[in-house]
Design a protein around this motif. Sequence first.
Motif, PDB file in Angstrom:
ATOM      1  N   VAL A 283       0.671 -12.824  14.755  1.00 50.92           N
ATOM      2  CA  VAL A 283       0.753 -12.280  16.112  1.00 50.92           C
ATOM      3  C   VAL A 283       2.163 -12.511  16.637  1.00 50.92           C
ATOM      4  O   VAL A 283       2.635 -13.641  16.684  1.00 50.92           O
ATOM      5  CB  VAL A 283      -0.281 -12.945  17.058  1.00 50.92           C
ATOM      6  CG1 VAL A 283      -0.178 -12.334  18.455  1.00 50.92           C
ATOM      7  CG2 VAL A 283      -1.687 -12.776  16.502  1.00 50.92           C
ATOM      8  N   ARG A 284       2.831 -11.437  16.995  1.00 48.61           N
ATOM      9  CA  ARG A 284       4.186 -11.522  17.543  1.00 48.61           C
ATOM     10  C   ARG A 284       4.226 -10.818  18.891  1.00 48.61           C
ATOM     11  O   ARG A 284       3.468  -9.882  19.142  1.00 48.61           O
ATOM     12  CB  ARG A 284       5.193 -10.860  16.606  1.00 48.61           C
ATOM     13  CG  ARG A 284       5.345 -11.551  15.264  1.00 48.61           C
ATOM     14  CD  ARG A 284       6.527 -10.967  14.509  1.00 48.61           C
ATOM     15  NE  ARG A 284       6.361  -9.542  14.265  1.00 48.61           N
ATOM     16  CZ  ARG A 284       7.357  -8.707  13.964  1.00 48.61           C
ATOM     17  NH1 ARG A 284       8.599  -9.149  13.912  1.00 48.61           N
ATOM     18  NH2 ARG A 284       7.115  -7.427  13.737  1.00 48.61           N
ATOM     19  N   GLN A 285       5.138 -11.294  19.733  1.00 47.57           N
ATOM     20  CA  GLN A 285       5.343 -10.641  21.022  1.00 47.57           C
ATOM     21  C   GLN A 285       6.571  -9.744  20.949  1.00 47.57           C
ATOM     22  O   GLN A 285       7.669 -10.204  20.632  1.00 47.57           O
ATOM     23  CB  GLN A 285       5.518 -11.673  22.137  1.00 47.57           C
ATOM     24  CG  GLN A 285       4.232 -11.942  22.882  1.00 47.57           C
ATOM     25  CD  GLN A 285       4.472 -12.468  24.293  1.00 47.57           C
ATOM     26  OE1 GLN A 285       5.582 -12.843  24.651  1.00 47.57           O
ATOM     27  NE2 GLN A 285       3.427 -12.497  25.084  1.00 47.57           N
ATOM     28  N   ILE A 286       6.371  -8.489  21.222  1.00 48.60           N
ATOM     29  CA  ILE A 286       7.461  -7.519  21.214  1.00 48.60           C
ATOM     30  C   ILE A 286       7.450  -6.786  22.546  1.00 48.60           C
ATOM     31  O   ILE A 286       6.497  -6.081  22.875  1.00 48.60           O
ATOM     32  CB  ILE A 286       7.310  -6.518  20.050  1.00 48.60           C
ATOM     33  CG1 ILE A 286       7.289  -7.258  18.713  1.00 48.60           C
ATOM     34  CG2 ILE A 286       8.439  -5.487  20.075  1.00 48.60           C
ATOM     35  CD1 ILE A 286       7.064  -6.358  17.526  1.00 48.60           C
ATOM     36  N   GLY A 287       8.516  -6.965  23.296  1.00 50.20           N
ATOM     37  CA  GLY A 287       8.605  -6.312  24.606  1.00 50.20           C
ATOM     38  C   GLY A 287       7.482  -6.716  25.539  1.00 50.20           C
ATOM     39  O   GLY A 287       6.999  -5.894  26.327  1.00 50.20           O
ATOM     40  N   GLY A 288       7.065  -7.993  25.442  1.00 48.42           N
ATOM     41  CA  GLY A 288       6.019  -8.494  26.335  1.00 48.42           C
ATOM     42  C   GLY A 288       4.610  -8.135  25.890  1.00 48.42           C
ATOM     43  O   GLY A 288       3.647  -8.474  26.583  1.00 48.42           O
ATOM     44  N   LYS A 289       4.479  -7.478  24.727  1.00 46.31           N
ATOM     45  CA  LYS A 289       3.161  -7.102  24.206  1.00 46.31           C
ATOM     46  C   LYS A 289       2.916  -7.781  22.872  1.00 46.31           C
ATOM     47  O   LYS A 289       3.833  -7.933  22.060  1.00 46.31           O
ATOM     48  CB  LYS A 289       3.071  -5.586  24.050  1.00 46.31           C
ATOM     49  CG  LYS A 289       3.155  -4.807  25.355  1.00 46.31           C
ATOM     50  CD  LYS A 289       2.995  -3.321  25.116  1.00 46.31           C
ATOM     51  CE  LYS A 289       3.048  -2.536  26.427  1.00 46.31           C
ATOM     52  NZ  LYS A 289       2.887  -1.072  26.207  1.00 46.31           N
ATOM     53  N   SER A 290       1.676  -8.206  22.660  1.00 44.25           N
ATOM     54  CA  SER A 290       1.319  -8.858  21.412  1.00 44.25           C
ATOM     55  C   SER A 290       1.073  -7.811  20.328  1.00 44.25           C
ATOM     56  O   SER A 290       0.364  -6.829  20.559  1.00 44.25           O
ATOM     57  CB  SER A 290       0.071  -9.720  21.594  1.00 44.25           C
ATOM     58  OG  SER A 290       0.315 -10.777  22.490  1.00 44.25           O
ATOM     59  N   LYS A 291       1.648  -8.059  19.167  1.00 40.28           N
ATOM     60  CA  LYS A 291       1.479  -7.153  18.028  1.00 40.28           C
ATOM     61  C   LYS A 291       0.874  -7.945  16.873  1.00 40.28           C
ATOM     62  O   LYS A 291       1.406  -8.982  16.479  1.00 40.28           O
ATOM     63  CB  LYS A 291       2.797  -6.531  17.616  1.00 40.28           C
ATOM     64  CG  LYS A 291       2.671  -5.523  16.498  1.00 40.28           C
ATOM     65  CD  LYS A 291       4.023  -4.887  16.136  1.00 40.28           C
ATOM     66  CE  LYS A 291       3.864  -3.874  15.021  1.00 40.28           C
ATOM     67  NZ  LYS A 291       5.168  -3.260  14.667  1.00 40.28           N
ATOM     68  N   VAL A 292      -0.221  -7.434  16.328  1.00 46.23           N
ATOM     69  CA  VAL A 292      -0.931  -8.109  15.237  1.00 46.23           C
ATOM     70  C   VAL A 292      -0.603  -7.401  13.934  1.00 46.23           C
ATOM     71  O   VAL A 292      -0.759  -6.173  13.823  1.00 46.23           O
ATOM     72  CB  VAL A 292      -2.439  -8.138  15.473  1.00 46.23           C
ATOM     73  CG1 VAL A 292      -3.163  -8.850  14.325  1.00 46.23           C
ATOM     74  CG2 VAL A 292      -2.767  -8.792  16.796  1.00 46.23           C
ATOM     75  N   GLU A 293      -0.181  -8.202  12.946  1.00 48.18           N
ATOM     76  CA  GLU A 293       0.182  -7.649  11.639  1.00 48.18           C
ATOM     77  C   GLU A 293      -0.499  -8.452  10.551  1.00 48.18           C
ATOM     78  O   GLU A 293      -0.645  -9.660  10.662  1.00 48.18           O
ATOM     79  CB  GLU A 293       1.690  -7.678  11.419  1.00 48.18           C
ATOM     80  CG  GLU A 293       2.495  -6.908  12.453  1.00 48.18           C
ATOM     81  CD  GLU A 293       3.998  -7.130  12.297  1.00 48.18           C
ATOM     82  OE1 GLU A 293       4.758  -6.197  12.573  1.00 48.18           O
ATOM     83  OE2 GLU A 293       4.379  -8.248  11.870  1.00 48.18           O
ATOM     84  N   ALA A 294      -0.886  -7.782   9.480  1.00 47.36           N
ATOM     85  CA  ALA A 294      -1.449  -8.456   8.327  1.00 47.36           C
ATOM     86  C   ALA A 294      -0.314  -9.025   7.466  1.00 47.36           C
ATOM     87  O   ALA A 294       0.709  -8.368   7.278  1.00 47.36           O
ATOM     88  CB  ALA A 294      -2.293  -7.484   7.496  1.00 47.36           C
ATOM     89  N   LEU A 295      -0.492 -10.248   6.989  1.00 48.65           N
ATOM     90  CA  LEU A 295       0.526 -10.870   6.134  1.00 48.65           C
ATOM     91  C   LEU A 295       0.232 -10.549   4.666  1.00 48.65           C
ATOM     92  O   LEU A 295      -0.905 -10.412   4.267  1.00 48.65           O
ATOM     93  CB  LEU A 295       0.533 -12.386   6.344  1.00 48.65           C
ATOM     94  CG  LEU A 295       0.984 -12.865   7.725  1.00 48.65           C
ATOM     95  CD1 LEU A 295       0.894 -14.384   7.790  1.00 48.65           C
ATOM     96  CD2 LEU A 295       2.417 -12.435   7.980  1.00 48.65           C
TER      97      LEU A 295
END
Length: 211
Positions: A199-211
Amino acid sequence: MYQLMKVKADLRQASEKVISKIAQRDLLRQQKEAARNRLEAAESELRDFDLVQILLQQTSEYARQQAKTQIEEVVTSALSVVFGKDYRFIVNIEVKANQPVAEYFLESEGVTTQLKPPDYDRGGGVADVVSLALKLAVGELSGIRGPLFLDEVGKHVSQEFAQNVAFFLKEFSSKFNRQICLITHNPVLAEIGDVSLQVRQIGGKSKVEAL
């Protein structure tokens, strides 16, 4: 000319004093934050030991002995897997004021020491691994089914042992057929999951990515 040089010297001394004070302030802030982190970790570990006390107090004598054996096995296994030493975790149960009270001992290389929570005198994150293993053991003994949710386990374990912590969690999950949902900032622990999400924050929004 002399007055100008004196003013410059005074300004330089004043500047050096300000820089020194700022450095002292920053150091105090760091020490305060470190102390706060140690307090939070100690309180968390103390809760884990308290869970064991509650579990033992709410069970019969036979069940207490069974719980004692399983707790000792799980914690001993965790310490041995993570640190690769001949560790043995011992739970001693005594009845005080008509209540069973547990005391904890750690045997290593022929030396037995009592663990009194919160115990952060032992290096290398030993107390952290004990705390983690107690959570897992109590989770099994409680009889509650479903996944275990763990948050930032092994924070005090040296990075050289992080892979071993990951291996222990994987083995525990397989042995007890228990799903573990783990929140961590440690990439070594994140890699052990059958499913790993970042889970990363990009531009104030959380983005979920599979590792």
